[in-house]
Structures are given as structure tokens and as C-alpha cells.
Write a protein that holds these residues in place. Sequence first.
Motif, PDB file in Angstrom:
ATOM      1  N   ASP B 411      32.265  29.022  35.994  1.00 32.04           N
ATOM      2  CA  ASP B 411      31.387  29.829  36.830  1.00 32.04           C
ATOM      3  C   ASP B 411      32.162  30.954  37.507  1.00 32.04           C
ATOM      4  O   ASP B 411      31.669  32.080  37.621  1.00 32.04           O
ATOM      5  CB  ASP B 411      30.721  28.941  37.891  1.00 32.04           C
ATOM      6  CG  ASP B 411      29.537  29.657  38.519  1.00 32.04           C
ATOM      7  OD1 ASP B 411      28.637  30.075  37.753  1.00 32.04           O
ATOM      8  OD2 ASP B 411      29.534  29.847  39.743  1.00 32.04           O
ATOM      9  N   ASP B 412      33.359  30.642  37.919  1.00 31.87           N
ATOM     10  CA  ASP B 412      34.235  31.652  38.485  1.00 31.87           C
ATOM     11  C   ASP B 412      34.451  32.787  37.465  1.00 31.87           C
ATOM     12  O   ASP B 412      34.314  33.974  37.783  1.00 31.87           O
ATOM     13  CB  ASP B 412      35.578  30.990  38.811  1.00 31.87           C
ATOM     14  CG  ASP B 412      36.388  31.767  39.816  1.00 31.87           C
ATOM     15  OD1 ASP B 412      35.796  32.231  40.806  1.00 31.87           O
ATOM     16  OD2 ASP B 412      37.605  31.909  39.601  1.00 31.87           O
ATOM     17  N   ALA B 413      34.751  32.395  36.247  1.00 31.72           N
ATOM     18  CA  ALA B 413      34.997  33.381  35.189  1.00 31.72           C
ATOM     19  C   ALA B 413      33.750  34.205  34.920  1.00 31.72           C
ATOM     20  O   ALA B 413      33.814  35.428  34.754  1.00 31.72           O
ATOM     21  CB  ALA B 413      35.459  32.677  33.919  1.00 31.72           C
ATOM     22  N   ARG B 414      32.611  33.540  34.900  1.00 29.04           N
ATOM     23  CA  ARG B 414      31.352  34.259  34.661  1.00 29.04           C
ATOM     24  C   ARG B 414      31.132  35.344  35.714  1.00 29.04           C
ATOM     25  O   ARG B 414      30.854  36.499  35.401  1.00 29.04           O
ATOM     26  CB  ARG B 414      30.184  33.267  34.696  1.00 29.04           C
ATOM     27  CG  ARG B 414      28.800  33.903  34.603  1.00 29.04           C
ATOM     28  CD  ARG B 414      27.671  32.878  34.801  1.00 29.04           C
ATOM     29  NE  ARG B 414      27.615  32.335  36.150  1.00 29.04           N
ATOM     30  CZ  ARG B 414      27.036  32.961  37.202  1.00 29.04           C
ATOM     31  NH1 ARG B 414      26.462  34.131  37.040  1.00 29.04           N
ATOM     32  NH2 ARG B 414      27.036  32.397  38.397  1.00 29.04           N
ATOM     33  N   LEU B 415      31.316  34.972  36.980  1.00 26.37           N
ATOM     34  CA  LEU B 415      31.093  35.928  38.062  1.00 26.37           C
ATOM     35  C   LEU B 415      32.107  37.068  38.022  1.00 26.37           C
ATOM     36  O   LEU B 415      31.776  38.229  38.237  1.00 26.37           O
ATOM     37  CB  LEU B 415      31.152  35.209  39.412  1.00 26.37           C
ATOM     38  CG  LEU B 415      29.842  34.519  39.801  1.00 26.37           C
ATOM     39  CD1 LEU B 415      30.077  33.475  40.883  1.00 26.37           C
ATOM     40  CD2 LEU B 415      28.826  35.551  40.274  1.00 26.37           C
ATOM     41  N   LEU B 416      33.351  36.715  37.743  1.00 29.00           N
ATOM     42  CA  LEU B 416      34.373  37.760  37.644  1.00 29.00           C
ATOM     43  C   LEU B 416      34.057  38.722  36.503  1.00 29.00           C
ATOM     44  O   LEU B 416      34.210  39.943  36.632  1.00 29.00           O
ATOM     45  CB  LEU B 416      35.751  37.125  37.434  1.00 29.00           C
ATOM     46  CG  LEU B 416      36.370  36.481  38.675  1.00 29.00           C
ATOM     47  CD1 LEU B 416      37.534  35.585  38.280  1.00 29.00           C
ATOM     48  CD2 LEU B 416      36.842  37.571  39.652  1.00 29.00           C
ATOM     49  N   LEU B 417      33.598  38.175  35.393  1.00 29.02           N
ATOM     50  CA  LEU B 417      33.257  39.029  34.248  1.00 29.02           C
ATOM     51  C   LEU B 417      32.105  39.967  34.573  1.00 29.02           C
ATOM     52  O   LEU B 417      32.088  41.114  34.133  1.00 29.02           O
ATOM     53  CB  LEU B 417      32.901  38.172  33.034  1.00 29.02           C
ATOM     54  CG  LEU B 417      34.071  37.724  32.169  1.00 29.02           C
ATOM     55  CD1 LEU B 417      33.574  36.774  31.099  1.00 29.02           C
ATOM     56  CD2 LEU B 417      34.780  38.933  31.545  1.00 29.02           C
ATOM     57  N   GLU B 418      31.158  39.464  35.334  1.00 29.48           N
ATOM     58  CA  GLU B 418      30.035  40.336  35.706  1.00 29.48           C
ATOM     59  C   GLU B 418      30.551  41.597  36.392  1.00 29.48           C
ATOM     60  O   GLU B 418      30.116  42.707  36.117  1.00 29.48           O
ATOM     61  CB  GLU B 418      29.072  39.594  36.649  1.00 29.48           C
ATOM     62  CG  GLU B 418      28.335  38.420  36.020  1.00 29.48           C
ATOM     63  CD  GLU B 418      27.167  38.846  35.142  1.00 29.48           C
ATOM     64  OE1 GLU B 418      27.029  40.053  34.846  1.00 29.48           O
ATOM     65  OE2 GLU B 418      26.396  37.960  34.725  1.00 29.48           O
ATOM     66  N   VAL B 419      31.487  41.403  37.307  1.00 26.24           N
ATOM     67  CA  VAL B 419      31.982  42.538  38.084  1.00 26.24           C
ATOM     68  C   VAL B 419      32.991  43.369  37.283  1.00 26.24           C
ATOM     69  O   VAL B 419      33.042  44.596  37.403  1.00 26.24           O
ATOM     70  CB  VAL B 419      32.619  42.041  39.401  1.00 26.24           C
ATOM     71  CG1 VAL B 419      33.207  43.200  40.186  1.00 26.24           C
ATOM     72  CG2 VAL B 419      31.576  41.326  40.245  1.00 26.24           C
ATOM     73  N   LEU B 420      33.792  42.705  36.475  1.00 29.95           N
ATOM     74  CA  LEU B 420      34.873  43.424  35.782  1.00 29.95           C
ATOM     75  C   LEU B 420      34.418  44.130  34.512  1.00 29.95           C
ATOM     76  O   LEU B 420      35.042  45.113  34.095  1.00 29.95           O
ATOM     77  CB  LEU B 420      36.015  42.460  35.444  1.00 29.95           C
ATOM     78  CG  LEU B 420      36.925  42.079  36.612  1.00 29.95           C
ATOM     79  CD1 LEU B 420      37.943  41.030  36.169  1.00 29.95           C
ATOM     80  CD2 LEU B 420      37.661  43.321  37.151  1.00 29.95           C
ATOM     81  N   GLY B 490      30.468  37.702  43.080  1.00 30.77           N
ATOM     82  CA  GLY B 490      31.382  38.232  42.072  1.00 30.77           C
ATOM     83  C   GLY B 490      32.465  39.057  42.724  1.00 30.77           C
ATOM     84  O   GLY B 490      33.664  38.879  42.456  1.00 30.77           O
ATOM     85  N   LEU B 491      32.024  39.943  43.590  1.00 30.05           N
ATOM     86  CA  LEU B 491      32.985  40.800  44.282  1.00 30.05           C
ATOM     87  C   LEU B 491      33.950  39.961  45.116  1.00 30.05           C
ATOM     88  O   LEU B 491      35.168  40.193  45.114  1.00 30.05           O
ATOM     89  CB  LEU B 491      32.224  41.789  45.176  1.00 30.05           C
ATOM     90  CG  LEU B 491      33.039  42.864  45.875  1.00 30.05           C
ATOM     91  CD1 LEU B 491      33.868  43.654  44.870  1.00 30.05           C
ATOM     92  CD2 LEU B 491      32.127  43.806  46.652  1.00 30.05           C
ATOM     93  N   GLN B 492      33.414  38.965  45.802  1.00 33.90           N
ATOM     94  CA  GLN B 492      34.273  38.132  46.654  1.00 33.90           C
ATOM     95  C   GLN B 492      35.333  37.399  45.840  1.00 33.90           C
ATOM     96  O   GLN B 492      36.483  37.268  46.247  1.00 33.90           O
ATOM     97  CB  GLN B 492      33.432  37.136  47.435  1.00 33.90           C
ATOM     98  CG  GLN B 492      32.679  37.778  48.602  1.00 33.90           C
ATOM     99  CD  GLN B 492      31.525  36.921  49.082  1.00 33.90           C
ATOM    100  OE1 GLN B 492      31.601  35.696  49.057  1.00 33.90           O
ATOM    101  NE2 GLN B 492      30.445  37.561  49.485  1.00 33.90           N
ATOM    102  N   ARG B 493      34.938  36.933  44.681  1.00 32.50           N
ATOM    103  CA  ARG B 493      35.930  36.210  43.870  1.00 32.50           C
ATOM    104  C   ARG B 493      36.998  37.146  43.324  1.00 32.50           C
ATOM    105  O   ARG B 493      38.153  36.783  43.186  1.00 32.50           O
ATOM    106  CB  ARG B 493      35.228  35.457  42.745  1.00 32.50           C
ATOM    107  CG  ARG B 493      34.408  34.333  43.340  1.00 32.50           C
ATOM    108  CD  ARG B 493      33.750  33.480  42.305  1.00 32.50           C
ATOM    109  NE  ARG B 493      32.719  32.677  42.980  1.00 32.50           N
ATOM    110  CZ  ARG B 493      32.338  31.480  42.565  1.00 32.50           C
ATOM    111  NH1 ARG B 493      32.886  30.936  41.493  1.00 32.50           N
ATOM    112  NH2 ARG B 493      31.402  30.824  43.219  1.00 32.50           N
TER     113      ARG B 493
END
Lengths: 617, 617
Positions: B411-420, B490-493
Motif C-alpha cells: 500500500d505504501d508503494a501504491r501511494l508513492l507511485l501515485e505521486v511519483l 501519498g504526499l506524506q509518505r
Amino acid sequence: MSLRPTVDFLLYDWLGVQTLSERARFADHSRETFDAVLDTCERIAREKFAPFNRLVDTQEPQFDGEKVILPQATKDAWDAYAASGMLSAAQDHDVGGMQLPYTVEAAGNAFFAMASVSIGAGMLTVGNANLLMAHGSPLQREVFARNAFSGRFSGTMCLSEPQAGSSLSDVATRATPDGEGFEADPLGPRYRLRGNKMWISAGEHELTENIVHLVLAKIPGPDGKLPPGVKGISLFIVPKKLVDTQGRLTGVRNDVALAGLNHKCGWRGTTNTLLNFGEGRFPVQGEGLGAGLDGRGAGAIGYRVGEPGKGLSYMFHMMNEARIGVGMAATMLGMAGYHASLDYAKTRPQGRPMGPAGKDPTQPQVRIIEHADVKRMLLAQKAYCEGALALELYCARLVDEQRTGDAAAADDARLLLEVLTPIAKSWPSEWCLEANSLAIQIHGGYGYTRDFPVEQYWRDNRLNMIHEGTHGIQALDLLGRKVLMENGQGLQRLVARMQGTIARAMQRPELAAHAQALAQALQQVGAATQAAWATGQPTEALANAVPYMQAFGHTVLAWIWLDVALAALLAAPSPARQGRLAACRYFFHYELPKIGAWLQVVTQRDMTCAELAEDAF
Amino acid sequence: MSLRPTVDFLLYDWLGVQTLSERARFADHSRETFDAVLDTCERIAREKFAPFNRLVDTQEPQFDGEKVILPQATKDAWDAYAASGMLSAAQDHDVGGMQLPYTVEAAGNAFFAMASVSIGAGMLTVGNANLLMAHGSPLQREVFARNAFSGRFSGTMCLSEPQAGSSLSDVATRATPDGEGFEADPLGPRYRLRGNKMWISAGEHELTENIVHLVLAKIPGPDGKLPPGVKGISLFIVPKKLVDTQGRLTGVRNDVALAGLNHKCGWRGTTNTLLNFGEGRFPVQGEGLGAGLDGRGAGAIGYRVGEPGKGLSYMFHMMNEARIGVGMAATMLGMAGYHASLDYAKTRPQGRPMGPAGKDPTQPQVRIIEHADVKRMLLAQKAYCEGALALELYCARLVDEQRTGDAAAADDARLLLEVLTPIAKSWPSEWCLEANSLAIQIHGGYGYTRDFPVEQYWRDNRLNMIHEGTHGIQALDLLGRKVLMENGQGLQRLVARMQGTIARAMQRPELAAHAQALAQALQQVGAATQAAWATGQPTEALANAVPYMQAFGHTVLAWIWLDVALAALLAAPSPARQGRLAACRYFFHYELPKIGAWLQVVTQRDMTCAELAEDAF
């Protein structure tokens, strides 16, 4: 959409060019005659240049073994341009010229550059002939320059060599006196030239009866060796076909041979060549053209211009105009893209507005000019290209001042030009190229196809950071020479002008904040200039000359926009006035703040790049 | 010069990709098997791709009225790529795949992109087949996806239409059920499609036995009207040639016709097409393919994938990888230019050093890599391209984490990917294009000719800011959606990861100042994000979405470089280590400070552009 209102505003409302007719040289002129010239240029550009811009891109020059083949349109464009009188626009009435201010000539030529930058090679011919008018003998002027002004001959500038691109001190073309009595040739001291010249624009074609090459070469010393450095360089007229003292072709081909056409990314309407001088392809052994056993008599015939060893200084005499010309070409390519993408944005429907209004997919799509980011890309282009046009015309006006102002004004103009020319050349080359990229972006996928003109503008424009002194060379010239010369006089005078603009703008509530920002930028640039040279080491001062030039250029453009905005404020409210003020605001809000990052490395004499070992890349 | 040491360093020393073999899915793998894949990719790219990169530029696709003609080299490259197994690199062993981590697949594909970005169309085929593996029926997977993985079929993605480039809600291609019992077709519910699709890459060619088009279209409602908006979009498999349930060609051509080839500025090795579906050029009336008087039975045969109305969500499922793929292509074009210009700079003599040593023109010229400004242009390219490669591989590693990590990590990776992902797509498209321009500049005039490869890299790269979501669309996605979604998670992570890097870098004297600078940048970006949305008005927040994305991207790259530098510090001193640290320093000194100017307009919600009246341009 026409460029004309912008040109008129800059020439008349901003620069007051009509007042030049008060000067003796321009006494026969008036706004009416200037307008007539611009009308003619605009019409010929529209009829003979613009419709063939894509054609010259797709049908690039071909060599069939005998001749270089160009589209008929190129010949027609040349003929129309020559017939317009623009080749001799600046010349005296008594040699058939128009005695036109350079500012108006430059403005007129802008229309051609916008319509098709590469179809015409007028700029080189004019530069060549102007040089001869300044430094040639009376007969050289009569035979070579005047036939260029009429369009019968065209001209080139042969500086670079394959082994010495920007490094002119390494010129290896050799010019040896052509036998006894070589000095007595009526066309000028006669030499034989041997060597190779690279990147010669319009170096071979059939557009004109003859091609007059101006060639930098070195005369060997008594030991047979070429003098090292730039001080050993002399200048020669090397006609493709030999002529008599009346300028008539003698029927003898000179030994100048096309060694290859360069196949370029863009700017394909103009041939670009590698030329071999004196390789023996067209050996010349005519009467009175001495030939000796030692090979002294072999080579291309060249007539020396002026004194030996002064070749480069003669060339540099023409440099300001040549560089303004390149800056103008870059500017007008940017402008062409701006106009094309503005037209496209006004007609192409796609997407919906932001917010609630855009949520209803049953509503028709809006035109893309209604999207904020498209407007941003349009306003950026306007700020880059109209700002650059203003800068080029400002510099052109300084050229006129240098020529026709009183002594003090002329000297002022000379010093200002020294400092501004590197910006006039480099800034549009970089930022109007960026404008072209934005024009593609506005077109989306269509912009990337050859069905729309913008990708060609972008390709054509990429040349301008390279030729006539690369970006890096302009930057060294600016920070290494121009801001220092004559005890910093040039820089000081530029600052004085800027402060004049700032003082006036401070009085206008709409512009006061911009004036403040410019004053601060000026301070930053000044401090960076000091800091760069604080150790007196050129290696440290100049390690970041390009970022320095970028910051300097943005500061100059901010000043230009502020000055233009002051003139715009004088006009009655209109969309054009609103657009100029918005472009000024855009420049101050979006662009000027960029100088901080560029100046930081200059101020700190950052050696990160300069000191990195070669094997670490 | 080889790219391999850089790739190895990033994969193994920085990302620790070898540890993925500890996971069940990759248990058969090890650094050795990864290396073997990279070796193969490097070799095929060198032998079958690189030598033909200019050829595919000069011999662009031609349509002879029957077939699209491509150079034989394109077919050979396709065959070699298919034979390498890379088309099914990520697939399960039991369908013949390599079960390779996506990170390694992406790294392997980087070699092909660098050698010849446009000769291969593998990325689209893989994306197409991956989508079917995720959302297709078992038979659709068997018939269409598996034949794509073997290289027998190739695939396209048909989204855009001439009247709706980026605006997918305006898709007008119509899919009507194909007669009674249409739902019973074993290949999937059978429809007839009619419409036009624009910008379809690899839409027509003879490289493969068949082409599998994945087409977005709308199914009309009971009133015969197409549902408005994106929620009415469904997805269909439309094979160029009809196949049976065994994937064998039936001999019947489907009604998909080439309406035109787009002639592009670059990227010419891949055909780009306008396709007409169901215009009647190849009418299909086979047995069991119902046809009615109402025209219902006319059109191209298409098999629906998954449920009606979910077409776009299926497509978006593949979007991260597609966008990483574009970012990687842009990166590797930049890298190709960097390597070419580095080689050139090391061998080309021109000019002399600054200072006293350079004053003697009798000394030989130096190689241009000895000039500070050339080094600056090289280090900028290195910082852009190796930084971008690190970013792309980092994102690829997140894809692997999303697929094979535990629930929290995924889930961490998913959120990071959304932002990146918007950065992974947009940043290299902009800055590795700038790198290509610098590569031209280093070559001088030669770089502008087609005798050197750099002008083509630059032309090829210009596409990347346009396709797969333009720059403007990425920016709206970032600031309008991604930084807000799920309460800014996403941004926070991302910030948390950056702060981790900052904390580690603070401990290293060489990097502490950079860490400080990144912390400050992060604060500025955070403040700008808040300020943009302070009024809650999308029109204000998003007016400067592109400058926001530029600042965000530069901040991300600064973080990536800082993190890479931390890994570099662990290595023994070497030129490569020195180079990485210098590139990091370059980025912090020359690039990161640029964010100030971009963020200023975001923070102030500057409406200069957005509010300018149309007639003021």
C-alpha cells in the motif's frame, strides 16, 4: 493575425524611429517611406517566402555532381528579394541604395525571417558587400559589392575550417602571392589560396551569376610558415568565377570546389557547404596569372582586402550586425511558432473548463485557448518573442545611433552595443527556441507531425545557438571581455539606461513593483559580476559564464519589457495594450526570478563542473 | 563507454534488487540470472538495434496502398527481441514467462531504448497483453495475450480520436452488440465497432502475423445515444485479422483500415496511424456473425473485455507502467546523447585553455572536454540522465513492491507511485530533452548535421512531453489529484521517505549541506501546495500546475541524487564514485535553486496567464 501592429508599435511608439528623418542621412525619409518598405517586405514575404517554407525543408539541396539543385521557389524568392531593393537598403543613394536606417531594414527583414528563415540568404550577401564597402578598394566595391547589392552576385563568409571551428587562430588556409607583380592586379593584390572551409552557408548554388567568397587565410612568412594566432589572418575576395574590372565574367572558373553539402536538422533552404580552395579541381592558368614550378601559382585566385593581418578585425567590424541578424532570425522563428499556436489554440476544441462548468460531458468541448496552461504557454511565447523583437530593434536603433548620432551619442551607442550584442545573439537563440517547443506542445500530437509548421520552426531554430559564435563563446565574450572593457564603461552605461527606465516606472503604480524587482536584479547581477572576478582568475570567473549570461539576458529582457510597458501605458486602452502589459507582468512574475539560481553559482565561483576529472564523467 | 556499470550500481548497490530473490515469486532468480538478462538485452540492443537507429529515421514507414513498408532491420529487431523472451519477462513461469522483477525488466529495456527508441514496439505489445492477463477472460488471455508474449501477434492501445485527443470523455467510437447471441461468442461478448482512432502507434505493419488492437469505445444506450463522460467507456479486443479459439487466423480480415500514417518529427521507426474501424473497407459477414438491415451488423468485430463501462479503469490499471516506460524512453534518449557527446568531447580538439597557457597559438589545440563550459554541459547531462534513470528504476522497484510486498509495504508503494508517476513521466521528458540539446551544443555545427546521432535523439525525445498524457495533464494529475488523494497520504509518505534520506545524509559531512537544502526545498514545496489550495478554487490552484510540477520534479530529483550519493559514499574511491558525487553536487548547486522561481507563482496563485483575455494575445 499580422505581426505588423507589433512592429509598428515598437518602431514608432516605443523607439520613435520616425524622428530619424530629422537627420541629414535620412532626410528623404519619413514614416510614410518606412511604412512603404515594411509593406513591400510584408507582401513579398507572404507571397514568395511563406508558401514555400515547408517545400525547402522537404526538398533540401542536392548536388548532382555538377550543380547544386534547389527548388525553383528559392530562386523566385531570391529574385523578388533582390528586386525589392533590400540588398542595398542601407547604402547611399548615389550607389543606388535606399539610405534606410538600419532599424527599419532590420524590421523589414524580420518579415522574411518569419515567413521562411532559410529560403533567403540575403543577410550573408549584404554583410559581405557591406564589409567590402567599408574596407575594400574602390574597384573592389564597384565590381564585387555593387553587383551583390543588385542581386547579380551573392556572397559568403568563409571563416571556419574543419580542424578549427570556433578557434580562428588555427585557420590553416594558406594564401601565397601570385607571382611577380601580384600587387599590381587592379582587383587587389592577387594571391593563390589553398585550404578547406567548413560550414559555409550558401557556398554553392545557381541562384546568382557568381558567388563572392570572403575568405580568411594566412600569408606565410619568409620561412614558409603560417603566422600563429589571429593576428596573422588576412581577408581575401575569392570569386567562384573570375571577373574582369567591369565585373563581367571572364569565362574562367576559379579553383573553388564543393567538397560536400552538410545535411542539417533544419534550416534546409540554405545550402551549407564544405569548400575546397585550390585543390586543383578547376586549375586556373589564365594570362597574367603567373604560375611557377614551386606550385606558387596553383590555388584559387584571391584578391586581398585591405592590409595583411587585419582580416579578422575587418570581419569583426560586421559582427554586431551579423549577431543581431542571428538574434532576429531566432526571434522570428519563435514568433512564427507563437502565431501558429495562437491560431491553433483559438480554433481547436478539446476538453472542458475547470470546476462545475466542466463536469457536464454533454456540453460541447471548449477551444483549448480557454485552458489556463495553454494561456500560460501562449503568454510565455509572447513575452519571449515580442520581448526579443524589441531587444533586436533596440540594438538596431543603437547601430543607427552609432552611425548618425553626434560623437557622444555614437560612443554611447558603441559601448552599449558591445555589451548588448552577446545578449541580442544568445537570448533569442535560447528562449525563442523554448517558445517553439511550447508551440509544439500547444498543438499536442499534431505539433509533432510535419502537417503543421511548428516542428520545423523548432528544428530551424536549434541552429541559432551554434552559428555566428556559440552560446559558450557569447558568454565568454560577455563576462570575459564586454563587461570589463574600457573600465566597465559599457556595463555602466547599460545600468544608467536601466536606471532611467526604473525611475520612470517607479512613477507608474502599475509598474512600480516591476521597477523595484528590476532594481534588485540589477544589484544582483552587479554583485555577481564583482564576485566572479574577485580573485582575478579567469578560470574561476568564467567557469560559469553561461549561467551568468542567462541571468544577464533575463535582466536585460526584464528592462526591455518594462520600457516597452511604459510606452504601452501611453496608449489608449485596447486589447493590444493589455497584452503588452500582461507580457511584461508575465516576464517579471515567471521569468525574472529565475536569475537567482543562475547567479548563485557565478557568485560562489562554483567549480563543481570545471574541476571534475575527465574519467569521472 | 558502457551504461552497464551505472545500471549495476543503481540496481544492486543502491536498490538492492538482488534481495528480491528472497521473495517466493522471484525465488528462482539471483543476481546471476538478472545479470544474464541484462547481458542479453545489452547484446541484442548493440547488434540489432543501435546500428539501425539512423536507418529507421531516414526510411520512415511508407504505405504502398496495400501494406506498410518498414526496413528489414525493424523486422529483425522485433524477432530478436521476441526471441529474447523479454515480451513475457514478467509473466509466470507456467505461461512461459521469466517471472522477472519489473525492476530488472525495466533495466533490460533501457538498453533497447538507448540503442534505438523507435525501432521496437515491444512496450505497447507487453502493456496490451499484460492488460488482458489482468482483465481478460481465460480464452482471451490464451488467444490474444499469449500469442503476444511469443511475438506472434503484436498489440496496440487505441484511445485517442481526432476530435478528442486528451479528452477521453469525448470518445465517439460506437460499439453495438453483434446480433442475437452476441454474448455467447467464446472470445468474449461480440460487438461491431465504428469510429476513428488517432495517434495509434504500431497500428499497421507486417512485423507480426496479426495485430491486436485494444480499443476504447462506447456502447449506446436504449435511446441509441452514447453515454456521456468516461464512465460510459468500454474496452474491446479488435484483431486486425479474425482468429478462431485456437488463435489461428481464419483468413478473414477484420474491418480495421489504415486511414493514414502520421509523418513525425522523430520517433520514425514506429508507425503512427489513423485507423478507421468499421468504415466498410473490409466488410465482415462470416458465419455466425449476424448482420441486420439496420446496419447493426456492420463494423469491425470487437470482443468486449470485462464489464461494460469499465474500459478506462482497465486502461488506467496499466498506466503507471506505461508512464514509467515513457519516462524511461526519455531518459535513455538523454543518456544516448550524453554518451555520444562525452565521446566527442574526449576526442575533438579545439581551442586552448584559459589563462597564460592558452595564449600561445603555436601550442596544439586541446580536446574540448578540457573547457569548463563543455564540462558543465556534460555534468548537466549526467545529472539529468543518470538521475532520471535512478528515478525510473526506483519507481519500477515500487511496482515490484506493490506486487510482491506485504500488505503495508504494497500500500505504501501504491501511494508513492501515485505521486511519483507524474514526475517519472514528465521530468525526463523535459530535462533529458534539454540534455539532448546540450549534446548537440557540445558537437557544435556537427551536432546539427545528420552525420552525428545527437540531433535525432533530440527530435525523437520531443515526443515524450506529448504522448501518454501531456505535460499539462501530468501537472493537473499531480496537483489536482495525486497530492490530495486519500487525505494527502501519498504526499506524506513521499515526504517521510525524503526525510529518511535527509536524516542519513545529515550524518555525512560531504552531504550535510545538500540535506539541509533538500529539507528547505521540501518545506517550500509543502507551503506552495498549501497556498495553491488555500482558496479551494481549482481554477486558482491549478493555474500554475506546470511550474508546480517542475519544482516538485526538481525536488524529487534532488532527493534521488542525495539518496544515490549516500550509496556512492559506501563504495571505495573511484572515478565513478567521484562522478556520482559531483553529479549530486551539480544538481544541488545548479538545479535545485531553480524551484524558487517556479514556486513563487504557485504560492501567489498568480493569474496573469489564466485571466488574460483572448484578444489580448
